[in-house]
Design a protein around this motif. Structure first.
Motif, short mmCIF file in Angstrom:
data_model
loop_
_atom_site.label_atom_id
_atom_site.label_comp_id
_atom_site.label_asym_id
_atom_site.label_seq_id
_atom_site.Cartn_x
_atom_site.Cartn_y
_atom_site.Cartn_z
N LEU A 120 -2.60 -2.79 -0.64
CA LEU A 120 -3.09 -1.85 0.38
C LEU A 120 -4.60 -2.00 0.54
O LEU A 120 -5.35 -1.99 -0.45
CB LEU A 120 -2.75 -0.42 -0.04
CG LEU A 120 -2.81 0.67 1.02
CD1 LEU A 120 -1.82 0.39 2.15
CD2 LEU A 120 -2.53 2.03 0.39
N ASP B 184 2.89 -2.82 -3.12
CA ASP B 184 2.21 -3.24 -1.89
C ASP B 184 0.72 -3.41 -2.15
O ASP B 184 0.10 -2.67 -2.92
CB ASP B 184 2.42 -2.22 -0.77
CG ASP B 184 3.75 -2.41 -0.06
OD1 ASP B 184 4.41 -3.43 -0.30
OD2 ASP B 184 4.12 -1.53 0.74
N ARG C 30 3.98 3.40 8.86
CA ARG C 30 4.78 2.48 8.05
C ARG C 30 4.81 2.98 6.61
O ARG C 30 3.78 3.32 6.05
CB ARG C 30 4.16 1.08 8.08
CG ARG C 30 4.92 0.03 7.28
CD ARG C 30 4.05 -1.20 7.06
NE ARG C 30 4.77 -2.30 6.44
CZ ARG C 30 5.06 -2.39 5.15
NH1 ARG C 30 4.73 -1.40 4.33
NH2 ARG C 30 5.69 -3.46 4.67
N PRO C 31 5.99 3.05 5.99
CA PRO C 31 6.03 3.47 4.58
C PRO C 31 5.34 2.45 3.68
O PRO C 31 5.31 1.25 3.98
CB PRO C 31 7.53 3.54 4.28
CG PRO C 31 8.18 2.64 5.28
CD PRO C 31 7.33 2.72 6.52
N VAL C 32 4.76 2.95 2.61
CA VAL C 32 4.07 2.09 1.65
C VAL C 32 4.86 2.11 0.36
O VAL C 32 5.22 3.18 -0.16
CB VAL C 32 2.63 2.59 1.41
CG1 VAL C 32 1.90 1.66 0.44
CG2 VAL C 32 1.87 2.68 2.73
N PHE D 176 1.78 8.57 10.07
CA PHE D 176 2.24 7.68 9.00
C PHE D 176 3.19 6.68 9.65
O PHE D 176 4.39 6.94 9.80
CB PHE D 176 2.91 8.49 7.89
CG PHE D 176 1.95 9.32 7.10
CD1 PHE D 176 1.53 8.91 5.84
CD2 PHE D 176 1.44 10.50 7.61
CE1 PHE D 176 0.63 9.67 5.11
CE2 PHE D 176 0.55 11.27 6.89
CZ PHE D 176 0.13 10.85 5.63
N GLU E 37 -0.05 -5.20 8.25
CA GLU E 37 0.38 -4.17 9.17
C GLU E 37 -0.36 -2.87 8.90
O GLU E 37 -0.64 -2.55 7.75
CB GLU E 37 1.89 -3.90 9.03
CG GLU E 37 2.79 -5.07 9.39
CD GLU E 37 4.25 -4.70 9.21
OE1 GLU E 37 4.76 -3.93 10.04
OE2 GLU E 37 4.87 -5.15 8.23
N ARG F 213 8.75 5.94 -2.72
CA ARG F 213 7.68 5.44 -1.86
C ARG F 213 6.34 6.00 -2.32
O ARG F 213 6.29 6.99 -3.05
CB ARG F 213 7.95 5.83 -0.40
CG ARG F 213 9.18 5.13 0.20
CD ARG F 213 8.80 3.78 0.73
NE ARG F 213 9.87 2.93 1.13
CZ ARG F 213 10.63 3.04 2.22
NH1 ARG F 213 10.50 4.09 3.02
NH2 ARG F 213 11.52 2.12 2.52
N HIS G 274 -4.13 -0.77 5.74
CA HIS G 274 -3.32 -1.94 6.06
C HIS G 274 -2.45 -2.31 4.86
O HIS G 274 -2.95 -2.37 3.73
CB HIS G 274 -4.18 -3.16 6.40
CG HIS G 274 -5.06 -2.97 7.59
ND1 HIS G 274 -4.75 -3.49 8.83
CD2 HIS G 274 -6.26 -2.35 7.74
CE1 HIS G 274 -5.70 -3.18 9.69
NE2 HIS G 274 -6.63 -2.49 9.05
N VAL G 275 -1.17 -2.54 5.10
CA VAL G 275 -0.30 -3.13 4.08
C VAL G 275 -0.32 -4.63 4.27
O VAL G 275 0.13 -5.15 5.30
CB VAL G 275 1.14 -2.59 4.18
CG1 VAL G 275 2.05 -3.33 3.21
CG2 VAL G 275 1.17 -1.10 3.89
N SER H 117 -0.55 0.88 8.29
CA SER H 117 0.36 1.94 7.83
C SER H 117 -0.15 3.31 8.25
O SER H 117 0.64 4.20 8.56
CB SER H 117 0.53 1.89 6.31
OG SER H 117 -0.69 2.21 5.66
N ASN H 118 -1.46 3.50 8.27
CA ASN H 118 -2.04 4.79 8.64
C ASN H 118 -3.41 4.58 9.27
O ASN H 118 -4.13 3.65 8.91
CB ASN H 118 -2.23 5.70 7.43
CG ASN H 118 -1.01 5.83 6.58
OD1 ASN H 118 -0.78 5.02 5.71
ND2 ASN H 118 -0.22 6.84 6.83
#
Length: 465
Positions: A381, A379, A373-375, A371, A417, A335, A407-408, A419-420
């Motif tokens: 970003l 992706d 959502r994992p990235v 955190f 979405e 990740r 945002h991812v 993510s952070n």
């Protein structure tokens, strides 16, 4: 001189030929297959300069196993490689876990001293390392330091969760949140620097780690005077096969200080659980604050010529950048490295503060970061930033609160979405402020109710700390 004028064209031609011959001499040792005798200085020649990797011992692999120098994470910081070299046996199991191995059967009880790890930056003697971390103001680059803090916290969590039984499958440990990062004094790049960290609290599947960045200063003999920055990281454990929450080894504080840190962390954790899922309702007094903020912003939208020149709309402070996440930015689990995300968010927040204030900003702290959502590698970003509000009560240290949302984005699915979300606080460098007479920061006002609510929530969250 006038008598030499007819010779000037011949002199110029001779200089040109000598320069070309000099270039051939300086580049020929890169080109083993170059035929010097066939080089015609009157025609352009194609020169191939071979490029090779600069990673030491990259070819010294054993069987199919990659050398540590080529493991994920080397591109982030010299610290990552140093940490992995020091604990290579533990990290090898994470990189290539045993197939069909059972989970840890019995939890161990460990002390904070068993996970305590420190790293030393020999800035005073290592020129190359010093140049890698130097910022334009001869201080340590905070963005790179954030990467290193995350890497060290990850190593400490791995040490605490390590099982003595090498036949069990290791846990997957990820950064869940950053509770707080506070800069207490500027960090010079000319003096040696040390980071010390250890586990201070564990829950069922979560681990809290505290890190102290230490740098001696003139006249500061006390240990507390040497602490330049403090940080608290929360890691969570997942089963590497099922990806579900997994229990971690217990913690047994030994010293009085360790017991105090454990109790404080326990209180923070209980408070977080209490607040989790609660939806905030604005009381009557806060509703009035909300209306006052919106009223000022409405003037900007409806009657801009009459708006307060000392204020600015929140949306006019925005900056944005984007990137495609590359394999070189991944961690040992494949990740995107959490420290890399913090680094990029910090750089954008710094730029946002700089553009807003018109003077070089001074970093103060990072507030709580989740955190969400994992990235993953590949992706798309996007980082979006804005100035939320300013505090002008202390003219010697005006505050600038900056929000950065990562945002991812998935264009194929037309989704985006979060993510952070990062919250940074900056001031203005005193030496920069001294060069600008009558310096004053603007107030930030919202144009929508959503922006007004966000501003009030951040103001209240910061005032409670």
């Amino acid at each position: 001189m006038r008598g030499l004028w007819p010779l000037r064209p011949a002199i110029d031609r001779l200089k040109t030929q000598l320069l070309k011959r000099s270039w051939v001499v300086h580049t020929s040792h890169y080109c083993n297959n170059l035929n010097r005798d066939s080089m015609d200085l009157n025609h352009s020649s194609s020169i191939t300069i071979p490029v090779s990797g600069t990673i030491p011992n990259a070819s010294n692999s054993v069987g199919d196993r990659k050398p540590i120098a080529l493991w994920p994470g080397i591109y982030h910081s010299p610290v990552t490689t140093a940490l992995w070299e020091a604990r290579s046996k533990i990290f090898e199991r994470l990189l290539d876990p045993p197939k069909d191995a059972p989970p840890q059967s019995e939890l161990l009880t460990k002390t904070p001293s068993q996970s305590r790890t420190s790293i030393l930056y020999n800035f005073s003697s290592d020129f190359i390392l010093r140049e890698q971390y130097r910022d334009p103001w001869n201080e340590v680059r905070i963005g790179k330091l954030l990467e290193d803090l995350d890497a060290l916290a990850g190593t400490i969590s791995v040490k605490h969760c390590a099982d003595v039984d090498s036949t069990t499958r290791p846990l997957l440990l990820v950064t869940a949140s950053v509770d707080k990062i506070v800069l207490k004094k500027p960090i010079s790049v000319d003096k040696d620097l040390k980071i010390v960290g250890s586990v201070i609290w564990v829950g069922r599947s979560s681990i809290e780690i505290v890190l102290d960045v230490i740098q001696s200063s003139e006249g500061g003999s006390e240990t507390s005077d040497m602490v330049a920055l403090t940080a608290n990281f929360i890691f969570v454990a997942r089963d590497s096969k099922t990806r579900k929450a997994a229990p971690v080894n217990r913690l047994a504080p030994e010293t009085e200080q360790e017991k105090v840190l454990f109790e404080q962390a326990e209180e923070r954790n209980l408070l977080k659980k209490k607040k989790r899922g609660e939806k905030r309702d604005f009381e009557s007094g806060e509703v009035n604050r909300l209306k006052a903020l919106l009223a000022e912003g409405r003037i900007f939208c409806d009657m801009p010529a009459l708006a307060d020149r000392d204020s600015i709309l929140l949306r006019d402070t925005r900056l944005e950048n984007s990137l495609i996440c590359q394999p070189q930015q991944r961690n040992i689990h494949g990740r995107i490295f959490g420290g890399f995300l913090m680094h990029r968010a910090f750089e954008l927040a710094f730029s946002t503060s700089y553009a807003f204030a018109g003077l070089v900003p001074c970093f103060l702290e990072v507030d709580h970061v989740d955190f969400l959502r994992p990235v993953d590698v590949g992706d798309f970003l996007r980082f979006k930033s804005c100035v939320l509000y300013t505090e002008l009560h202390n003219p010697d240290q005006p505050l600038i609160s900056v929000e950065v949302v990562a945002h991812v984005t998935q264009p194929e699915l037309r989704t985006s979405e979060v993510s952070n979300t990062f919250y940074f606080t900056f001031s203005v460098r005193p030496e920069a402020k001294a060069t600008k007479d009558g310096f004053k920061l603007r107030n930030v006002v919202p144009a929508t109710e959503e922006e007004a609510r966000l501003i009030l929530e951040r103001m209240d969250a910061d005032s409670m700390q």
